[in-house]
Motif scaffolding. Structure first.
Motif, PDB file in Angstrom:
ATOM      1  N   VAL A 268       0.827  -1.206   0.000  1.00  0.00           N
ATOM      2  CA  VAL A 268       0.000   0.000   0.000  1.00  0.00           C
ATOM      3  C   VAL A 268       0.858   1.251   0.000  1.00  0.00           C
ATOM      4  CG1 VAL A 268      -1.719   1.330   1.297  1.00  0.00           C
ATOM      5  CG2 VAL A 268      -1.954  -1.160   1.068  1.00  0.00           C
ATOM      6  N   SER A 269       1.918   1.265   0.810  1.00  0.00           N
ATOM      7  CA  SER A 269       2.812   2.417   0.853  1.00  0.00           C
ATOM      8  C   SER A 269       4.248   1.928   0.975  1.00  0.00           C
ATOM      9  CB  SER A 269       2.464   3.334   2.034  1.00  0.00           C
ATOM     10  OG  SER A 269       2.830   2.729   3.251  1.00  0.00           O
ATOM     11  N   ALA A 270       5.185   2.835   0.751  1.00  0.00           N
ATOM     12  CA  ALA A 270       6.601   2.466   0.825  1.00  0.00           C
ATOM     13  C   ALA A 270       6.994   1.994   2.215  1.00  0.00           C
ATOM     14  CB  ALA A 270       7.464   3.672   0.417  1.00  0.00           C
ATOM     15  N   ARG A 271       6.199   2.349   3.239  1.00  0.00           N
ATOM     16  CA  ARG A 271       6.498   1.905   4.601  1.00  0.00           C
ATOM     17  C   ARG A 271       6.273   0.405   4.778  1.00  0.00           C
ATOM     18  NH1 ARG A 271       3.924   6.867   5.540  1.00  0.00           N
ATOM     19  NH2 ARG A 271       1.908   5.844   5.875  1.00  0.00           N
ATOM     20  N   ASP A 272       5.590  -0.230   3.793  1.00  0.00           N
ATOM     21  CA  ASP A 272       5.345  -1.673   3.878  1.00  0.00           C
ATOM     22  C   ASP A 272       6.562  -2.496   3.451  1.00  0.00           C
ATOM     23  OD1 ASP A 272       2.848  -0.723   4.403  1.00  0.00           O
ATOM     24  OD2 ASP A 272       1.866  -1.614   2.666  1.00  0.00           O
ATOM     25  N   ARG A 273       7.625  -1.838   3.046  1.00  0.00           N
ATOM     26  CA  ARG A 273       8.751  -2.551   2.453  1.00  0.00           C
ATOM     27  C   ARG A 273       9.320  -3.626   3.378  1.00  0.00           C
ATOM     28  NH1 ARG A 273      14.626   0.163   1.223  1.00  0.00           N
ATOM     29  NH2 ARG A 273      15.651  -1.730   0.497  1.00  0.00           N
TER      30      ARG A 273
ATOM     31  N   GLN B 247      -6.146   4.036   4.938  1.00  0.00           N
ATOM     32  CA  GLN B 247      -4.691   3.947   4.950  1.00  0.00           C
ATOM     33  C   GLN B 247      -4.142   3.925   6.367  1.00  0.00           C
ATOM     34  OE1 GLN B 247      -2.586   6.832   2.530  1.00  0.00           O
ATOM     35  NE2 GLN B 247      -0.671   6.445   3.625  1.00  0.00           N
ATOM     36  N   GLN B 248      -4.722   4.719   7.261  1.00  0.00           N
ATOM     37  CA  GLN B 248      -4.267   4.734   8.652  1.00  0.00           C
ATOM     38  C   GLN B 248      -4.496   3.379   9.318  1.00  0.00           C
ATOM     39  OE1 GLN B 248      -6.558   8.079   9.998  1.00  0.00           O
ATOM     40  NE2 GLN B 248      -4.920   9.564   9.563  1.00  0.00           N
ATOM     41  N   GLU B 249      -5.628   2.764   9.019  1.00  0.00           N
ATOM     42  CA  GLU B 249      -5.909   1.444   9.569  1.00  0.00           C
ATOM     43  C   GLU B 249      -4.926   0.405   9.029  1.00  0.00           C
ATOM     44  OE1 GLU B 249      -7.574  -1.684  11.652  1.00  0.00           O
ATOM     45  OE2 GLU B 249      -7.766   0.500  11.928  1.00  0.00           O
ATOM     46  N   HIS B 250      -4.611   0.510   7.736  1.00  0.00           N
ATOM     47  CA  HIS B 250      -3.625  -0.396   7.141  1.00  0.00           C
ATOM     48  C   HIS B 250      -2.258  -0.213   7.802  1.00  0.00           C
ATOM     49  CE1 HIS B 250      -1.268  -2.537   4.103  1.00  0.00           C
ATOM     50  NE2 HIS B 250      -0.459  -1.502   4.101  1.00  0.00           N
ATOM     51  N   ASP B 251      -1.853   1.025   8.029  1.00  0.00           N
ATOM     52  CA  ASP B 251      -0.548   1.274   8.656  1.00  0.00           C
ATOM     53  C   ASP B 251      -0.489   0.671  10.053  1.00  0.00           C
ATOM     54  OD1 ASP B 251       0.285   2.617   6.411  1.00  0.00           O
ATOM     55  OD2 ASP B 251      -0.110   4.613   7.202  1.00  0.00           O
ATOM     56  N   ARG B 252      -1.591   0.733  10.802  1.00  0.00           N
ATOM     57  CA  ARG B 252      -1.618   0.135  12.144  1.00  0.00           C
ATOM     58  C   ARG B 252      -1.448  -1.385  12.065  1.00  0.00           C
ATOM     59  NH1 ARG B 252      -5.460   4.313  13.188  1.00  0.00           N
ATOM     60  NH2 ARG B 252      -7.179   2.978  12.514  1.00  0.00           N
ATOM     61  N   LYS B 253      -2.107  -2.008  11.087  1.00  0.00           N
ATOM     62  CA  LYS B 253      -1.993  -3.460  10.930  1.00  0.00           C
ATOM     63  C   LYS B 253      -0.572  -3.867  10.529  1.00  0.00           C
ATOM     64  CE  LYS B 253      -6.830  -4.317   9.702  1.00  0.00           C
ATOM     65  NZ  LYS B 253      -7.765  -4.772   8.634  1.00  0.00           N
ATOM     66  N   VAL B 254       0.052  -3.072   9.657  1.00  0.00           N
ATOM     67  CA  VAL B 254       1.429  -3.360   9.239  1.00  0.00           C
ATOM     68  C   VAL B 254       2.374  -3.290  10.424  1.00  0.00           C
ATOM     69  CG1 VAL B 254       3.385  -2.483   7.904  1.00  0.00           C
ATOM     70  CG2 VAL B 254       1.131  -2.684   6.835  1.00  0.00           C
ATOM     71  N   ALA B 255       2.220  -2.236  11.243  1.00  0.00           N
ATOM     72  CA  ALA B 255       3.089  -2.090  12.420  1.00  0.00           C
ATOM     73  C   ALA B 255       2.904  -3.257  13.382  1.00  0.00           C
ATOM     74  CB  ALA B 255       2.791  -0.760  13.110  1.00  0.00           C
TER      75      ALA B 255
END
Length: 516
Positions: free
Chosen positions: A229-234, A499-507
């Protein structure tokens, strides 16, 4: 007992040389690339797309010269283009296998094949049949590349930033058209031959082959089969890659992808693009025979249309990514495009100035560019919602349907517009008439019949073209109605929450994977 230094150094040099040679076909990256490298790979893909479409569209810049020199009727010309698109449709289906076999080598080999065909083979043909066969060969390869290049764009671009990347990719066909117009309007007054356009195009194609041979890479199957989804998922992408069963995710690919939302949205954009493919294939013929412009002027109109289209694609991608939504851009672009196609068809039968027509075709390009850039991002995201490992297969469905729709349209056009052959040959017959009058020679019955046919064609042609542009208008309306089946938010605020919810799940998943 140690190995002599000289032998060790020689073995290392041999190994390094072998690895450098293997890099010419082993292109997979085991790690998701840094931003600078990712941009470099994306640039190579976009440039390759520009060149491939330049090769596919090169005929349009000198179509009237080609028809006259090879003694082809407009019907034969259009049927040959239809055959090329039909062959290209199955090239697109073949490219669905890139999910298993990779994409980059197909692009590199395609550049070599089309470059040789365009530079060496097509300028040597002396019959319409020879030209048609060469064009079908180029079209088959282009059908493969139509799928492989946007799949590479998807692989290297997270969803946050996807519309911008797809906007750059969509500039490939548009810039290909622009290059055709620029080269033709610049060089045709010098060389005055359709063969010159193929030679210039083929030489550029082989240069691009060399660039791609050394500069194009792709993600490994374990990386490209995941959703990013974003570069932070790398970091999570690489952590997951170690445990992914790629073969399992690729089982029964067509059953997974041939779903209502995927198929219907692919059909919608295909009919929306009828006006684009009409402009690409026939705009110079249309502008010359209907409005009386010279071939150079007709190509200059194309310059305006394709230049503003390229800018609009990039602007639409940037805005769509900034607001994190696709559907509002598709809706606004579709409505604007329908209005401008309507304005365009109302000019048929009138005598608009060059400036008026340039503004109209430019506005068509701007509106449809906004719709198309957002659609490409939304379509890949719709396929990813089914299975991110099958992006190539989903794009193959789109490429197949697109080519079949264009094939059908090219089969219909020569029967709806049956006056073009007569009008393209009109200058030659009028010159014969003027020469006979100047020299006091009797007018032959054959020439009299030809002049009468020209007069009838001039009266009938505007109405025939107007009928076809109504079909193009209907295609844009169908596209608007089918936007609603695709994945994606209408509200930027809702998209930001996703996107914010996705970032929380990735973390959270990264923390779980990194815990003892």
């Amino acid at each position: 007992m140690g190995i002599p230094t000289e032998i060790g150094t020689a073995d290392q040099a041999t190994g390094d040389q072998r690895r450098r040679i293997q890099r010419l076909w082993r292109r997979e990256l085991e790690h998701y690339p840094e931003p600078a490298a990712r941009i470099r790979y994306l640039a190579v893909v976009v440039l390759a797309t520009v060149v491939l479409y330049f090769e596919l569209y090169v005929t349009s810049g000198a179509a009237t010269l080609l028809l006259t020199d090879l003694h082809m009727s407009f019907l034969y010309f259009v049927l040959a283009l239809a055959a090329g698109n039909f062959v290209g449709a199955f090239g697109s289906l073949f490219a669905g296998f890139t999910d298993r076999s990779g994409r980059a080598n197909l692009v590199v080999i395609g550049l070599l094949v089309t470059g040789l065909l365009t530079l060496v083979v097509l300028p040597q043909v002396r019959t319409g049949l020879g030209w048609a066969i060469g064009t079908m060969a180029v079209s088959f390869v282009e059908g493969i590349i139509l799928v492989a290049t946007p799949a590479l764009i998807r692989d290297f671009s997270p969803q946050v930033g996807r519309a911008t990347a797809m906007g750059f990719w969509a500039m490939g066909p548009v810039l290909g058209s622009l290059v055709v117009s620029l080269v033709a309007s610049t060089t045709l007054p010098i060389y005055n031959s359709w063969q010159s356009q193929y030679v210039i195009c083929g030489a550029i194609g082989l240069v691009m082959f060399v660039v791609a041979l050394f500069g194009l890479r792709e993600l490994s199957p374990q990386l490209r089969s995941q959703l990013i989804v974003s570069a932070r998922d790398r970091a999570l992408l690489e952590a997951r890659a170690r445990g992914i069963d790629v073969a399992a995710s690729l089982r029964r690919p067509w059953r997974q992808v041939l779903r209502f939302d995927v198929v219907v949205s692919a059909f919608g954009v295909s009919v929306m693009l009828l006006i684009y493919y009409t402009e690409v294939a026939f705009f110079t013929i249309y502008a010359v025979t209907i409005f009386g412009f010279t071939l150079a002027q007709a190509n200059q109109l194309g310059n305006w249309a394709w230049a503003v289209n390229a800018v609009a694609l990039l602007a639409a991608g940037l805005l769509s990514d900034r607001l994190r939504v696709r559907k509002p851009f598709m809706l606004a672009g579709g409505i604007g495009g329908a209005v401008m196609v309507l304005v365009f068809l109302l000019q048929v039968g009138r005598q608009p100035s060059f400036a008026t027509l340039a503004v109209i075709v430019s506005l068509i390009s701007v509106t449809l560019a906004f719709a198309y850039a957002a659609w490409m991002a939304a379509f890949t995201e719709t396929v990813e919602a089914r299975n991110p490992a099958l992006t190539g297969t989903g794009l193959a469905v789109w490429g197949w349907l697109l080519r079949l729709v264009v094939t059908a349209s090219f089969l219909v056009i020569p029967f709806m517009v049956n006056t073009v052959t007569t009008l393209v040959a009109a200058p030659e017959h009028l010159e014969q008439y003027q020469r006979a009058r100047a020299e006091g020679l009797p007018i032959s019955p054959e020439l009299t019949a030809q002049l009468a046919a020209i007069q009838r064609a001039a009266l009938d042609s505007p109405g025939q073209w107007r009928s076809w542009f109504w079909v193009c208008f209907a295609g844009v309306v169908v596209f608007i109605l089918l936007i609603f089946v695709m994945k994606g938010r209408w509200s930027p605020r809702a998209a930001l929450r996703d996107q914010q919810e996705h970032d929380r799940k990735v973390a959270a998943e990264l923390a779980r994977l990194n815990s003892p």
